[in-house]
Design a protein around this motif. Sequence first.
Motif, PDB file in Angstrom:
ATOM      1  N   GLU A 208       0.835  -1.203   0.000  1.00 32.21           N
ATOM      2  CA  GLU A 208       0.000   0.000   0.000  1.00 32.21           C
ATOM      3  C   GLU A 208       0.869   1.251   0.000  1.00 32.21           C
ATOM      4  OE1 GLU A 208      -3.958  -1.623   2.424  1.00 32.21           O
ATOM      5  OE2 GLU A 208      -2.287  -0.693   3.499  1.00 32.21           O
ATOM      6  N   ALA A 209       1.931   1.223   0.810  1.00 27.38           N
ATOM      7  CA  ALA A 209       2.843   2.368   0.881  1.00 27.38           C
ATOM      8  C   ALA A 209       3.516   2.616  -0.467  1.00 27.38           C
ATOM      9  CB  ALA A 209       3.889   2.138   1.958  1.00 27.38           C
ATOM     10  N   ALA A 210       3.835   1.542  -1.175  1.00 25.53           N
ATOM     11  CA  ALA A 210       4.471   1.675  -2.495  1.00 25.53           C
ATOM     12  C   ALA A 210       3.547   2.390  -3.471  1.00 25.53           C
ATOM     13  CB  ALA A 210       4.862   0.303  -3.028  1.00 25.53           C
ATOM     14  N   VAL A 211       2.253   2.043  -3.435  1.00 29.52           N
ATOM     15  CA  VAL A 211       1.283   2.693  -4.328  1.00 29.52           C
ATOM     16  C   VAL A 211       1.059   4.135  -3.890  1.00 29.52           C
ATOM     17  CG1 VAL A 211      -1.081   2.650  -5.189  1.00 29.52           C
ATOM     18  CG2 VAL A 211       0.148   0.507  -4.868  1.00 29.52           C
ATOM     19  N   LEU A 212       0.963   4.369  -2.604  1.00 28.64           N
ATOM     20  CA  LEU A 212       0.777   5.730  -2.095  1.00 28.64           C
ATOM     21  C   LEU A 212       1.921   6.654  -2.514  1.00 28.64           C
ATOM     22  CD1 LEU A 212      -0.636   5.208   1.517  1.00 28.64           C
ATOM     23  CD2 LEU A 212      -1.702   6.546  -0.323  1.00 28.64           C
TER      24      LEU A 212
END
Length: 217
Positions: A208-212
């Motif tokens: 999720e952090a990578a997409v954010l």
Amino acid sequence: AGWDAKRRLLEETLAERPGPPHLHNDVLILVHSSRLRRTYGKLLMDIVRKRFGAAALSQPDIQTFHVFLQRLFTRTNYRTLIDETSRLVLLEWIVKDYVTGRALFGSAAGLIAPSLAAAVAEMIEELGAAGVTADRLADAVAQSDFSDKPQVRLLLDAYTRYGNVLADKGMIDPAGMLNHLADTFDPSWFTGYRRIIIDGMYTATDLEAAVLRKILA
């Protein structure tokens, strides 16, 4: 953001286009929960009534983070996202097939399969969210001192077969969806928005952090 900060943020956004026809559907607001999404909607209507005396406007696009990502993923035409119920049914079938006929589990294999499948599903979800694939898990297990443990063999077998079945059926799970979005991220997905607001995302998995990070960039 606190309530006052949320209100100020929305007021600033509406003030950018103070005159009719009050078009604000090019503002994207991503939140962590459906409850916060409803809160933003009610707060927005309250501000509009007080400022313009009516609730008529083209609202910002207020979405939960996960629903918005699913919407983006659908646009990639890559695979079909498996729903949670189907995911659990698939893993229960895989686990039951694995334990049936194995002396360690005896005649109770059918009875314990659902509880084992639930535990395996949770572990696979955690591994996927951390970006650990079945191949990476297999490599780690091969170099460990517990590679012969029955529960480890079960997890590895289930994770591998789970991925193979999804691939054969042209499907993908939530972790795979996030990984695909991070790998194929296209900034043009957001060209229609003049402002992007992200609120309430205090915790996130590695994927999720990578997409954010891609969105914020």
